[in-house]
Design a protein around this motif. Sequence first.
Motif, PDB file in Angstrom:
ATOM      1  N   PRO A 153       0.852  -1.202   0.000  1.00 26.41           N
ATOM      2  CA  PRO A 153       0.000   0.000   0.000  1.00 26.41           C
ATOM      3  C   PRO A 153       0.884   1.247   0.000  1.00 26.41           C
ATOM      4  N   ARG A 154       0.586   2.196  -0.876  1.00 23.70           N
ATOM      5  CA  ARG A 154       1.433   3.377  -1.024  1.00 23.70           C
ATOM      6  C   ARG A 154       0.647   4.622  -0.615  1.00 23.70           C
ATOM      7  N   HIS A 189       0.290   1.349  10.672  1.00 21.42           N
ATOM      8  CA  HIS A 189       1.168   0.176  10.653  1.00 21.42           C
ATOM      9  C   HIS A 189       0.701  -0.930  11.599  1.00 21.42           C
ATOM     10  N   GLU A 241      -1.759  -2.300   8.913  1.00 20.02           N
ATOM     11  CA  GLU A 241      -1.177  -2.515   7.585  1.00 20.02           C
ATOM     12  C   GLU A 241       0.324  -2.271   7.693  1.00 20.02           C
ATOM     13  N   ALA A 248       2.507  -0.790   4.746  1.00 22.51           N
ATOM     14  CA  ALA A 248       2.168   0.502   4.136  1.00 22.51           C
ATOM     15  C   ALA A 248       3.399   1.396   4.036  1.00 22.51           C
ATOM     16  N   THR A 276      -1.787   4.392  -3.504  1.00 21.77           N
ATOM     17  CA  THR A 276      -3.014   3.712  -3.100  1.00 21.77           C
ATOM     18  C   THR A 276      -3.971   4.747  -2.514  1.00 21.77           C
ATOM     19  N   ILE A 294      -7.295   1.395   1.934  1.00 21.43           N
ATOM     20  CA  ILE A 294      -6.295   0.409   1.519  1.00 21.43           C
ATOM     21  C   ILE A 294      -6.957  -0.945   1.269  1.00 21.43           C
TER      22      ILE A 294
END
Length: 436
Positions: A240-241, A269, A272, A275, A314, A375
């Motif tokens: 995921p950006r 975090h 995810e 990320a 993302t 996300i």
Amino acid sequence: MKILFLAHRIPYPPNKGDKIRSFHELRALTERGHEVHLLAFADDPCDLGYQVDLAKICTHVEIQPLSRRSANVAALLTLASKRPLSLGFYDQRRMRRAVAKQCAENKFDAVFVYSSTMAQYVPAELASRTVVDLVDVDSEKWRDYSLRNGFPMRQVYRTEWKRLKQYEHEVVTKYAHTLLTTPREAQLLDQLDEFTRRAKLRTLTNGVDLTFYRPEKWRLSMLDKMPTAERQWFADPSAPRLVFTGAMDYYANVEGVKYFVEHILPLIHLQESCAEFMIVGSNPTEEVKQLAQHTRVTVTGFVEDVRPYLHAATVCVTPLRIARGVQNKVLEAMAAGKALVASPEAVAGLHVTEGEHLHIGKTPQQFAHQVVSLIRNQEARQTLGEGARGYVEEHHDWTPLLQRFAEMLEGIGARYVATSNAASSDGRIANRQGRF
């Protein structure tokens, strides 16, 4: 029509906030066939080379180098007076001479001033045909800074807030019209009487280049221009950006990304862990560079084109806690059709609807929750991105905005020409009558 155009920063290239707006205003006037004489400062020596590009569209161009060191000294000396420090910073003898020379050699029909700090150069006789673009009520920015800093800077910022606020009211009263990005900004000029407010103030929101940021305009071939490390960042489709864009030597942006990395990203975090957060923008300060030491944080520095970063994101994030007017970074992310999570301050100048055009995170917990939800839901990202793109197409297309801007300045010039012609005619009649 002959127009004198004064700007506190060279309006080219249009790659950051104030340059984007001033460049589009400049181009709108030149494309309508007006003779524009541009005088501006360049606080980056590299920008002096762009004088050649501007000379292709302007009748006359003078870009004056501005040393930040000497300008800061001049600003500090202004503390002893009652003038805003901002005026001292931009008060340069070379610029005064250049403006005086242009006014002596040309009969300007109208004057356009970008930023209140440049109004000090307008001769008194031109005030009635001058439009000043304040963009935002800058004094409020200094008030915000005073609330977030300790002694002695708190006192310096507080002094600048009070002085600049008074000066902004004087600008509105003195010149023909004053532009602001939103009615919300106009309301901050609370000392104006209703007549002055109606007669003098105009709003011109920021636009965005809808063609340039259109999702289909981005191509994978753009990746070839990127450093190897950043190409690798784009190469992993599973990560995921999260992307933030902006000039990274600007206090509000620096404070915003620090807030995100220290208070929001750890919450993301927890859910995810993969990320990635990329801070994309020129001139990162040491504070910003140090953020790259955090897990999964990248600081790019200057990039030639932000579109690959936007389109590979993302989710785009704008976690500003200090913000005025309309944020170009928000408009660009929306024009790219990206799902965006922003702080309330970052979108306060827009008439957006939560959940339709973007998501708003009021607290670190809420911000993180919105990001994680996007996300994990591709369909929600697509729907939000489409809503975002539709919003800017409807409200922030430069074409109709700049047409109204140009017509306003043309109206001022036309009234001046008509008055001058009438005065000349009366003078000729009086002379003929005097012969008898």
